[in-house]
Design a protein around this motif. Sequence first.
Motif, PDB file in Angstrom:
ATOM      1  N   ALA A   1       0.809  -1.228   0.000  1.00  0.00           N
ATOM      2  CA  ALA A   1       0.000   0.000   0.000  1.00  0.00           C
ATOM      3  C   ALA A   1       0.834   1.266   0.000  1.00  0.00           C
ATOM      4  N   GLY A   2       2.167   1.153  -0.227  1.00  0.00           N
ATOM      5  CA  GLY A   2       3.071   2.284  -0.075  1.00  0.00           C
ATOM      6  C   GLY A   2       2.648   3.562  -0.770  1.00  0.00           C
ATOM      7  N   THR A   3       2.682   3.557  -2.112  1.00  0.00           N
ATOM      8  CA  THR A   3       2.356   4.767  -2.853  1.00  0.00           C
ATOM      9  C   THR A   3       0.902   5.172  -2.658  1.00  0.00           C
ATOM     10  N   LYS A   4       0.007   4.177  -2.564  1.00  0.00           N
ATOM     11  CA  LYS A   4      -1.406   4.485  -2.350  1.00  0.00           C
ATOM     12  C   LYS A   4      -1.594   5.209  -1.027  1.00  0.00           C
TER      13      LYS A   4
ATOM     14  N   SER B   1      -1.502  -0.597  11.372  1.00  0.00           N
ATOM     15  CA  SER B   1      -0.595   0.047  12.312  1.00  0.00           C
ATOM     16  C   SER B   1      -0.910   1.533  12.417  1.00  0.00           C
ATOM     17  N   SER B   2      -1.511   1.920  13.529  1.00  0.00           N
ATOM     18  CA  SER B   2      -1.762   3.345  13.746  1.00  0.00           C
ATOM     19  C   SER B   2      -0.450   4.092  13.921  1.00  0.00           C
ATOM     20  N   SER B   3       0.579   3.393  14.439  1.00  0.00           N
ATOM     21  CA  SER B   3       1.886   4.029  14.613  1.00  0.00           C
ATOM     22  C   SER B   3       2.458   4.443  13.262  1.00  0.00           C
ATOM     23  N   VAL B   4       2.350   3.562  12.264  1.00  0.00           N
ATOM     24  CA  VAL B   4       2.867   3.889  10.936  1.00  0.00           C
ATOM     25  C   VAL B   4       2.131   5.087  10.354  1.00  0.00           C
TER      26      VAL B   4
ATOM     27  N   PHE C   1      10.335   7.643   6.481  1.00  0.00           N
ATOM     28  CA  PHE C   1       9.737   7.012   5.302  1.00  0.00           C
ATOM     29  C   PHE C   1      10.499   5.772   4.835  1.00  0.00           C
ATOM     30  N   LEU C   2      11.649   5.468   5.427  1.00  0.00           N
ATOM     31  CA  LEU C   2      12.500   4.404   4.905  1.00  0.00           C
ATOM     32  C   LEU C   2      11.847   3.031   4.969  1.00  0.00           C
ATOM     33  N   GLU C   3      10.923   2.836   5.912  1.00  0.00           N
ATOM     34  CA  GLU C   3      10.278   1.524   6.023  1.00  0.00           C
ATOM     35  C   GLU C   3       9.243   1.289   4.931  1.00  0.00           C
ATOM     36  N   THR C   4       8.833   2.334   4.257  1.00  0.00           N
ATOM     37  CA  THR C   4       7.907   2.189   3.128  1.00  0.00           C
ATOM     38  C   THR C   4       8.617   2.751   1.893  1.00  0.00           C
TER      39      THR C   4
END
Length: 592
Positions: A63-66, A94-97, A373-376
């Motif tokens: 779901a990254g770009t979306k 993940s609400s944290s993300v 943002f590195l994780e996505t």
Amino acid sequence: MQQGLRQPRWLIFPALLLLSLPLLAADASDDIAFFSMSVGLLGGLAIFLFGMETMSDALKRVAGTKARNLLAKLTTNRFSGMLTGAGLTAVIQSSSVTTVLVVGFISAGLMSLPQAIGVIMGANIGTTMTAQIIAFKVTKAALGMVGVGFMMFFASKKENVQQYGNMIFGLGLIFLGMNLMSDAMAPLRSYEPFINLMAQMDNVLLAILIAAVFTALVQSSSATTGIVIVMAAQGFIPLETGIALSMGANIGTCVTAILAAIGKGREALQTSTVHVLFNVLGVVIWLPLISYLGQGSIAMSPAYPELDGVQRLAAEIPRQIANANTLFNVINTLIMLPFAGAFVWAVQKLIPPTPADKDAVTPITPKYINDDFLETPDIALEQTQLEVARLGRRVCRMLSQLPPLAPDAKTPAQLAKVRATFKEIEALEEEVDQLHVAILFHLGKLRRGPLSAEQSTRQITLVGMTDHLENIADLIINGLLPLSNKALNDQLSVSATMRQTLDTIQDMVNGLLLDCVNGIRRNDPDLARRAVEAKQELYTLLDAVLAHQALHLSDDQPNRLRVFRYEMEWGHILKNIYGMTNRIAKMQLQEG
């Protein structure tokens, strides 16, 4: 695995120890397999948490770009922001993300604080989806899901299929871990010291504190709520205690947002403070009303009157806790959403903006990129592309502000104005150099994590674009600017015909470079194509310069040979600038 959002892994072990305290406090001399039970419990918890992480990572990559597009486009008002936050968090689990992404967008100037509040409130609703899934008790399918997800990941060569396989694999591990924890804790149903210890959990404040600390350590309120449901399924905790534990999880998850805001601007810190205020205030409001919340969840949950005792509690309470968790977050959001403006006012009073120092000269820093943002990777690449375009706009300004060859400046005021422009161009080149280093460093860090073939290609493309833009800045600062300065100092003049041709070429190259940079920012291949297709027209103009020089080389004019050399070198550098612009445009077209 990257460490963008997570705390160091060793913090998981104190969390495991925290959960096992009731067992450690038990009397090992009684007839109970204490060691094997602890191994089963901690092993199951480890598998459960690993499953949560695996599923969340897969969902973030799918779901990254979306996710970025949703947050950018669907947060025009607080209500749409709330729906966006709820939907996005329900997808990526993940609400944290979601909160960390919002903090990053606030830092990048892509979202305002009032827009962010709706997203943060909605994220709390979306995160309840995990508890609902867990409460449905589809644990019997755990091994099947692990097997199917494993085969999808290893048998397919398509990135999306692999990530969907990882998602199913992680979900299977969640249920497998729940099974192991449930089996390990089953003997405790009749273990008197443990039952007495759990009776002390009727203290809701203690329950909230324990859940908040545990959630802060594992950085997942969904994980905490899932474990609470597992304990409830064994009949260890009453409904009100389970609700209190889920409330504590809501407070503990704020730690991630606070960590994400460290080192960022004031607005990012204000955003994380809104998250803390919203979650803590929600708990404070419902603390004296837990019994009513419990009654509401009982009314909307299935009952099993054919069962009795512990069996009935184990069947009913998990669903009741999940429903209470959803009810708690939905009602809190609906109550507080109309007061989003009050939250903005409060955090701006608590954390006022830093007054600007007009005399301070601060180095330029990246606006769109940060480690959050590195994780996505898809989002990180989108943000880096915006930063590359930001660098490119400065290169365009360098070329557009550059005076023409042999500028018409005779008076002291005119000369001073031209030299001030030279200083401005030099300052812009310093900014280009700083952004160039920051972008390459960020792309290097992104490369350390796992990237798909498409993401890897895009990362290489962005490196190439950044280097070409920096090289264009070098051509301007080391080539065109010294030539213009020499011609100014030597008081050289250019013929009207040559002046018009050179100015036309310079304007054309500048326009094509601007098209190229705007194409990067907007992902517009038509702008890139325009830069490529202009090649023949530009080269015709350059040939006209050469033809004019050949005709007038023998003219009897002062400094004719020096002017000729300057004119030819000026045209040659502009041709090289266009050549690099053309390469950047082709990179964009190949990427598309």
